[in-house]
Design an enzyme around this catalytic site. Structure first.
Site, short mmCIF file in Angstrom:
data_model
loop_
_atom_site.label_atom_id
_atom_site.label_comp_id
_atom_site.label_asym_id
_atom_site.label_seq_id
_atom_site.Cartn_x
_atom_site.Cartn_y
_atom_site.Cartn_z
N PRO A 194 0.79 -1.24 0.00
CA PRO A 194 0.00 0.00 0.00
C PRO A 194 0.82 1.29 0.00
O PRO A 194 0.23 2.37 0.10
CB PRO A 194 -0.81 -0.12 1.29
CG PRO A 194 0.04 -0.94 2.19
CD PRO A 194 0.86 -1.85 1.34
N CYS A 195 2.15 1.23 -0.17
CA CYS A 195 2.94 2.44 0.03
C CYS A 195 2.56 3.57 -0.95
O CYS A 195 2.73 4.73 -0.64
CB CYS A 195 4.43 2.14 -0.05
SG CYS A 195 4.95 1.32 -1.56
N ARG A 196 2.04 3.21 -2.14
CA ARG A 196 1.69 4.25 -3.11
C ARG A 196 0.18 4.49 -3.20
O ARG A 196 -0.28 5.33 -3.97
CB ARG A 196 2.23 3.87 -4.49
CG ARG A 196 3.74 3.79 -4.57
CD ARG A 196 4.39 5.11 -4.95
NE ARG A 196 3.91 5.60 -6.24
CZ ARG A 196 3.60 6.87 -6.52
NH1 ARG A 196 3.71 7.76 -5.57
NH2 ARG A 196 3.17 7.22 -7.71
#
Lengths: 337, 302
Positions: free
Chosen positions: B246-248
Site C-alpha cells: 500500500p505504500c503508493r
C-alpha cells in the site's frame, strides 16, 4: 421444454469442496490443546452460496469458523446467520489419530450413517423446519502434525432414486418464464436474498399467480400455494454453473419432494446469480419425472446413497495438503532469518 | 509491525487532501461496497488477530471463489499492442495509470530489473497442465505417495445420476467443454500505517487446491509482480498471501480524486473502494472480482 419422447436420466453435477488454510490451523490447535487423542466425531459447519459466475461453480467451503473454538462450551461451531455468501450446512468430521486409522475407516458405513440422518430428517419432518439438513456432509481426515500435512476426503451423501429421475426438459429460466414472470421472479429472489432471515435458506418455493406475480415462499407453504392455483416451482441455491445440469443439492431435494408430496412431475428452479444478483439467464428451470413406484418401496427401507468426492486427480480417493511452509516452526524460523 | 502499533488511528478525514481513509471512512466505504456488490462480505477473521479499532464483525472485506481464466502474463502483449487500458484521462501519466498500459518510453529504470520473462515462461507451461498445487519442488520429500492410497481405497460408486465430469484446463472458456479455472479469494484489509485499504490474494488451482503464493504472481501484471506485489503474513488470516503493497495507494488515490475534481465531480468518500478496486484491476487484470460502478462517483458541482 425438450420433446416428451426423449427423456434422459437427470444427472447432477457433484458438489465440490474447498478448505481454507485457517480450517487446518484451527484443527491443529484443537488437536494439540484440547482434543489430544480423543477421536470422537466433531460437528462442523460448511458454507456455500449460489453460483455467482458463468464460468465457475461455487464450493462447499470450510473455514476456521467451521470448527468449534477451543473455548466453546458445547463444542459446536458458533454460526452467525444472515450472511448471504455463507449459507451454513451441517457436517461431521472424523479425524483419526493415525494414517492407518484414516485408511481403514469404513467409508461405506460412514456414508450410509449420514445418509440415514437425511432420510430420517425427511421422514420426521425436520427438513420442514431446517432444510439445510438435506445437504449434510462428511469429512474424514488425518492431521499429520509431525509433518504438517493433512489427508482428507469429503462425501456429500445423496439418496438414490431407483429408478432414477428422468428429465422432461431443462432450459435457462429466462426462456421458461414469460417476460412479466421473469421480472417478478427476479425481484422476488433478490428480496429473498436481501432479507437477513431468508438469505441463507437454500431451498424455497417460487409461487407464480395467474397475473404473473411471483413470490418466494417457504417449503411448508406448498399446499397453500397449490390451493391458490398458483404455478409452483421448487427452487434451490444451485452452486453449479453448468448450463445443462443442475447441481448436487437437487438430489436429496427431489427425494424429499417425492416423499413429502408424492409428486411424479416436479418443476425445479436452479437459482444462480451474477455479481450477487438473481440472473435468470444462468438460472435453469427443469421438469423431472419421478417414478411413482418408488414411493411405497422407499417408505420402509433406506435407499442406497452415493457421494464420495473425487480428488484433484479425478479419482475417488483422498486429497492431501502440506502446510509445512506456514506451520512448521523450524521452517518459519529459517525463512524469517 | 512496530510502526503500526505506535501510530494512532486516523480519525479526521484526509480523503481529498491525501487520498487516505480514516477507520470510520473505511467502514463506511466497506458497507457501501457490500451493499452494491453483494459478492463482497465483511469478515471477522481469526479471533486472535482481531484489531481493537475495528468492529468485531467488520475486520476486513472478502470475496470468494473469483475466477481467473487467464494468466496476466499471457495477456500483457495484447494489452501493450492495444495501447493499454486507460482508466482515467490523466495527463501526467506517472501514477496509477503506469501499469501494463503504459507506453514503453515511460518505463523507468527499475522495470528492467524485473524477472518478467522468467515468469512468463513458467506461466506458459503451467496453463496447459493441472498444477500439483501447493507442493514446491524443494518439498518433494514431504509428499506422501498418493498413488498408494488411491489403489488401497478404490471406492466405486456406480450411479447413472452422477454427472461424470471430464475437466479441461484451458485458457479460454469453451462452450463444449467444462472449464476448470484458477480461482481467488480476494480480501481488503485496513492498513493503519498507510491509512489505506490493502488487497490480499489467496489463489487456488483448477481443483481448488491452495496455490503457492509464488504462482499467484503469474496473475499479477508483470510491472507489479515482485515489486508492488509481495508475499506476506495476512493481518487476519493464517498463512502467507500475496498482497499489493500500500505504500503508493494514498498518492494514487489522490491523483484519481484530483482528476475527478478537475472534471467538476466531487468524489464521495463512501465510493472510495470502487475507485480503489478499479485501480487494483490494473495490477491484477485477469482476476474477475466485482467492483461494478453503475452510479455516480459523487456529486457534480458544475
Amino acid at each position: 421444454m425438450a420433446d416428451q419422447g426423449t427423456e434422459s436420466i437427470l444427472q447432477f453435477a457433484p458438489f465440490q469442496s474447498a478448505v481454507d488454510e485457517g480450517f487446518w490451523h484451527r484443527l491443529s490447535s484443537l488437536k494439540l490443546n484440547k482434543l489430544g487423542i480423543d477421536d470422537s466425531p466433531i460437528p462442523i459447519t460448511g458454507f456455500y452460496a449460489p453460483c455467482s459466475h458463468p464460468h465457475v461453480s461455487n464450493h462447499l467451503t470450510l473455514v476456521s469458523e467451521s470448527l468449534p473454538s477451543e473455548s466453546s462450551e458445547h463444542f459446536r461451531p458458533e454460526i452467525i446467520r444472515g450472511n448471504r455468501n455463507r449459507c451454513p450446512v451441517p457436517g461431521i468430521l472424523y479425524n483419526t489419530n493415525t494414517l492407518e486409522g484414516f485408511q481403514s475407516l469404513d467409508k461405506q458405513s460412514l456414508l450410509r450413517a449420514e445418509a440415514r440422518k437425511i432420510w430420517e430428517d425427511i421422514r420426521s419432518g425436520k427438513v420442514d423446519e431446517d432444510n439445510s439438513v438435506l445437504l449434510r456432509f462428511i469429512v474424514i481426515s488425518f492431521a499429520d502434525l509431525k509433518n504438517w500435512s493433512f489427508h482428507y476426503w469429503f462425501a456429500f451423501p445423496a439418496l438414490i432414486l431407483d429408478p432414477p429421475a428422468t428429465l422432461v426438459g431443462l432450459k435457462p429460466a429466462a426462456q421458461w418464464f414469460s417476460v412479466e414472470e421473469a421480472e417478478s421472479v427476479t425481484a422476488a429472489c433478490n428480496d429473498w436474498r436481501n432479507m437477513c432471515s431468508t438469505t441463507d435458506v437454500p431451498f424455497f418455493l417460487v409461487s407464480i399467480s395467474s397475473n404473473s406475480a411471483a413470490s418466494i415462499r417457504h417449503l411448508v407453504e406448498f399446499d397453500a400455494c397449490r390451493k391458490n392455483g398458483d404455478k409452483v416451482l421448487f427452487g434451490f441455491y444451485d452452486p453449479c454453473h453448468l448450463p445443462n445440469n443442475p447441481g448436487w443439492p437437487l438430489r436429496n431435494y427431489l427425494w424429499y419432494i417425492s416423499r413429502r408430496w408424492s409428486l411424479e412431475k416436479v418443476q425445479f428452479f436452479c437459482y444462480r446469480e451474477s455479481r450477487g444478483f438473481a440472473n435468470l439467464e444462468l438460472s435453469l428451470v427443469g421438469e423431472a419425472s419421478i417414478s411413482n413406484s418408488q414411493d411405497s418401496r422407499n417408505d420402509q427401507n433406506m435407499p442406497n446413497a452415493v457421494g464420495w468426492e473425487q480428488n484433484n486427480r479425478g479419482r475417488k480417493a483422498p486429497r492431501c495438503i502440506s502446510l509445512a511452509k506456514t506451520m512448521d516452526p523450524t521452517r518459519l524460523a529459517i525463512s524469517a532469518a | 509491525g512496530t510502526v503500526e502499533r505506535m501510530t494512532s488511528p486516523r480519525t479526521v478525514s484526509a480523503f481529498k487532501e491525501k487520498g487516505v481513509l480514516s477507520i470510520n471512512e473505511f467502514i463506511l466505504a466497506g458497507d457501501n461496497l457490500v451493499s452494491k456488490c453483494p459478492t463482497w462480505s465483511w469478515e471477522s477473521g481469526e479471533p486472535s488477530k482481531r484489531k481493537s479499532y475495528l468492529p468485531q464483525d467488520k475486520q476486513f472485506l472478502m470475496t470468494r471463489n473469483v475466477p481467473c481464466l487467464r494468466r496476466a502474463a499471457s495477456i500483457e502483449e495484447e494489452y501493450e499492442a492495444a495501447g493499454g487500458e486507460v482508466l482515467l484521462d490523466n495527463e501526467d501519466n506517472d501514477g496509477w495509470l503506469a501499469t501494463h498500459g503504459k507506453p514503453k518510453e515511460n518505463k523507468n529504470d527499475e522495470d528492467e530489473n524485473l524477472p518478467s520473462m522468467e515468469t512468463l515462461e513458467i506461466s506458459k507451461k503451467e496453463t496447459i497442465q493441472s498444477i500439483p498445487s501447493y507442493f514446491g519442488e524443494e518439498e518433494e520429500e514431504d509428499i506422501p505417495d498418493m498413488a498408494e492410497f488411491e489403489d488401497a481405497d478404490n471406492l466405486i460408486e456406480n450411479d447413472p445420476a452422477t454427472l461424470q465430469t471430464t475437466y479441461l484446463v484451458a485458457q479460454e472458456p469453451d462452450d463444449d467443454n467444462i472449464l476448470r479455472t484458477r480461482t481467488y479469494d480476494v480480501s481488503i484489509t485496513y492498513d493503519k500505517y498507510y491509512q489505506t485499504p490493502r488487497v490480499w490474494l489467496t489463489g487456488y488451482d483448477e481443483s481448488r487446491m491452495l496455490l503457492q503464493p509464488e504462482l499467484v504472481l503469474e496473475d499479477v501484471s508483470q510491472d507489479h509482480a515482485r515489486k508492488t506485489v509481495t508475499i506476506e503474513d495476512h493481518p487476519h488470516l493464517p498463512g502467507k498471501h500475496a498482497s499489493v503493497h500500500p505504500c503508493r495507494h494514498g498518492a494514487v488515490m489522490k491523483k484519481i480524486i484530483d482528476v475527478l475534481m478537475s472534471r467538476g465531480v466531487e468524489p464521495e468518500v463512501d465510493k472510495y473502494l470502487f475507485l480503489f478496486l478499479k485501480f487494483v484491476a490494473s495490477v491484477i487484470p485477469t482476476i474477475e472480482y466485482d467492483y461494478t460502478m453503475d452510479f455516480d462517483l459523487g456529486s457534480s458541482s458544475s
